[in-house]
Design an enzyme around this catalytic site. Structure first.
Site, PDB file in Angstrom:
ATOM      1  N   HIS A 392       2.451   2.370  -4.389  1.00 53.79           N
ATOM      2  CA  HIS A 392       1.057   2.122  -4.034  1.00 53.79           C
ATOM      3  C   HIS A 392       0.135   2.097  -5.249  1.00 53.79           C
ATOM      4  O   HIS A 392      -0.932   1.471  -5.201  1.00 53.79           O
ATOM      5  CB  HIS A 392       0.577   3.183  -3.036  1.00 53.79           C
ATOM      6  CG  HIS A 392       1.186   3.027  -1.680  1.00 53.79           C
ATOM      7  ND1 HIS A 392       0.759   2.078  -0.779  1.00 53.79           N
ATOM      8  CD2 HIS A 392       2.222   3.683  -1.074  1.00 53.79           C
ATOM      9  CE1 HIS A 392       1.475   2.170   0.338  1.00 53.79           C
ATOM     10  NE2 HIS A 392       2.374   3.138   0.180  1.00 53.79           N
ATOM     11  N   ASP A 396      -2.592  -0.722  -5.661  1.00 49.71           N
ATOM     12  CA  ASP A 396      -4.021  -0.496  -5.911  1.00 49.71           C
ATOM     13  C   ASP A 396      -4.493  -1.246  -7.149  1.00 49.71           C
ATOM     14  O   ASP A 396      -5.602  -1.805  -7.175  1.00 49.71           O
ATOM     15  CB  ASP A 396      -4.291   1.008  -6.083  1.00 49.71           C
ATOM     16  CG  ASP A 396      -4.113   1.778  -4.789  1.00 49.71           C
ATOM     17  OD1 ASP A 396      -4.064   1.133  -3.716  1.00 49.71           O
ATOM     18  OD2 ASP A 396      -4.015   3.022  -4.842  1.00 49.71           O
ATOM     19  N   ASP A 422      -4.850  -6.299   2.224  1.00 49.08           N
ATOM     20  CA  ASP A 422      -4.842  -7.376   1.225  1.00 49.08           C
ATOM     21  C   ASP A 422      -5.708  -8.544   1.670  1.00 49.08           C
ATOM     22  O   ASP A 422      -5.501  -9.681   1.239  1.00 49.08           O
ATOM     23  CB  ASP A 422      -3.408  -7.845   0.961  1.00 49.08           C
ATOM     24  CG  ASP A 422      -2.727  -8.343   2.235  1.00 49.08           C
ATOM     25  OD1 ASP A 422      -3.304  -8.179   3.328  1.00 49.08           O
ATOM     26  OD2 ASP A 422      -1.619  -8.897   2.123  1.00 49.08           O
TER      27      ASP A 422
END
Length: 526
Positions: A392, A396, A422
């Site tokens: 993640h 990010d 997204d």
């Protein structure tokens, strides 16, 4: 901290007991049921016992308190002990040697040590009133109170002492020391009580006791200056009552580990305590004005009144500046809250709420002024694989990089939003060409995103829904559907494309996805 209910009740009981003892003391001394000698003995011994009792109670509390409070109570105990020893010498002259106590005498050393040691105790009180941003306000309040007390003292004890004669230079200095020491001690007591962050019942009783003691000391100086003091005078009741209140304040100590604190945020100081410095200021200025209009124009009184007025003006100016600074802080905090409410915390882009509001406003302008607008719905390709393979943190970083690239290829007046996950959207108003913007977005995504030693390729499928100036204004739901269907067309065409869609009836799966998105946006707009 506000007084707890139990502590307030205990304070009231302590005050009531002190008042009852004082009534008995005054009755015995003034009525003299056993004769003058018995009354004198009761007077002297009561003062000795009260002072030593206060010293013992303060010492016990110093031993049982935290380190910060222990210093304050230790100095107060030393002050009471010094005064008690001085009174022992006074009683020795009167009760043992059977003669009037000379003035000045060794007893005055103990008496004059009291305001010095008590002032040190007050200055070490754990209230932090002379530190931080409140320092100047505290100093101005000190000047305010000191000037007012000087006016009152000059009209009574201090002025009479200064004008007295016949005691010699040393006796004159000792006489002056009483009202001057009381003035300093009273100023500290009132200022610290008005600014103390933890105004417990103990501090209130300490200040009240010190007020009685200072009034008694000043009365003693005045009566001595006019050769009118004798044992059994009314000032003796002030000494006894003051020390009893100090003893009561020390007795109200909450046992360690059992102190009750009110939960919740810090409270503002109470209104009576905040207004406390203005009470002596008002009284002092009233006395000064009465003297001026009555023809008693004394330069000392006039100078002290000038100090009080100047401190009042400076205090109000400081309050205005403090309020202005507070207003700036509140506005900055409000702006920050508004930004957080309408912006995505990860990317800093507009969130669903702000995007929905901008879209609604754009449609309203189209309906009213026929202004063209376009909506680009941007969905990153294969973004789930980035999170699954690189984690993640990489996801990010990609989202943040995408936000920067979207802002780089759009105009300042365009709205770039992250709708979640997204999904991104770009709202173009004032005639922006959506196909040019979509082309720039696709080109901007050609470069991969560096992540450590790896490079993450990115791509996006873009759906465009344009509304010309001569078209009928669609609903928000219809415009979102058109952009969403165009985005799905792009994905089916092989991704990294940007087709444009007209109105049509969507298939069941697309209808469900659009309904969910529309519901989120419409809910945030209200």
């Amino acid at each position: 901290m506000l007084f707890t209910r139990g502590m307030t009740q205990r304070s009231m009981r302590a005050g009531a007991v002190t008042g009852l003892v004082l009534l008995v003391f005054v009755a015995l001394v003034r009525l003299q049921p056993g004769g003058p000698d018995v009354a004198r003995a009761v007077d002297d011994l009561a003062q000795v016992v009260a002072a030593l009792l206060a010293a013992a109670a303060c010492a016990v509390r110093a031993c049982r308190s935290s380190e910060r409070e222990s210093n304050s109570w230790g100095w107060l105990a030393a002050a009471c002990l010094a005064w008690g020893l001085g009174e022992c010498l006074w009683a020795w002259y009167e009760l043992v040697l059977r003669r009037d106590t000379p003035f000045p005498s060794p007893a005055d050393a103990g008496f004059l040590l009291f305001p010095v040691l008590a002032a040190v105790g007050l200055l070490s009180w754990p209230s932090a009133v002379l530190h931080g941003t409140t320092r100047w306000r505290t100093l101005l309040d000190g000047a305010l109170v000191a000037g007012a007390l000087l006016i009152l003292s000059w009209g009574t004890a201090l002025g009479t002492t200064v004008r007295a004669d016949g005691t010699g230079s040393f006796g004159y200095a000792v006489s002056l020391s009483y009202p001057l020491g009381d003035l300093v001690l009273l100023t500290l007591a009132l200022v610290i009580l008005s600014h103390a962050r933890h105004a417990r019942a103990g501090l209130g009783l300490v200040v009240l006791g010190l007020v009685l003691l200072c009034v008694a000391d000043s009365g003693f100086a005045y009566l001595t200056a006019v050769d009118g003091y004798t044992t059994g005078s009314w000032v003796d009741a002030g000494w006894v009552g003051g020390f009893l209140l100090l003893a009561a304040a020390a007795h109200l100590h909450t046992a360690p580990g059992r102190e009750v604190l009110r939960p919740g945020p810090a409270r503002m100081e109470s209104t009576p305590r905040a207004l406390l410095p203005y009470v002596p200021a008002g009284v002092g200025l009233s006395v000064a004005l009465a003297g001026q209009f009555g023809g008693r124009r004394d330069p000392v009184t006039l100078g002290a009144a000038t100090v009080v007025i100047a401190a009042l003006l400076a205090r109000q100016l400081l309050a205005v500046l403090d309020n202005r600074a507070l207003l700036v802080q509140v506005l900055a905090a409000q702006h920050e809250l508004e930004h957080q409410a309408f912006h995505d915390p990860l990317t800093g882009l507009a969130n669903r709420a702000l995007f929905g509001e901008r879209l609604r406003h754009g449609l309203e302008l189209h309906r009213r002024d026929h202004r063209a607008l376009s909506l680009l719905y941007v969905d990153l390709d294969n973004f789930k694989g980035v999170n699954d393979t690189l984690g993640h943190d990489a996801g990010d970083l990609v989202l943040q990089d995408v936000a920067v690239r979207l802002q780089a290829v759009t105009r300042t007046g365009d709205t770039v939003a992250r709708l979640g996950g997204d999904e991104f959207a770009v709202l173009l108003e004032d005639g922006g060409n959506p196909h040019d913007v979509a082309s720039r977005i696709v080109d901007a995504f050609h470069e991969p995103v560096p992540f450590g030693s790896a490079y993450v390729p990115i791509g996006a499928s873009i759906g465009i829904a344009a509304v010309g100036h001569d078209e009928e204004t669609p609903s928000m739901e219809a415009l979102l559907q058109r952009a969403d269907h165009a985005m799905y067309d792009a994905k089916r065409a092989g991704k990294a494309a940007a087709p444009t869609r007209g109105e049509h009836v969507p298939h069941a799966g697309a209808r469900h996805a659009v309904a969910a998105l529309t519901a989120r946006v419409r809910w945030t707009v209200g």
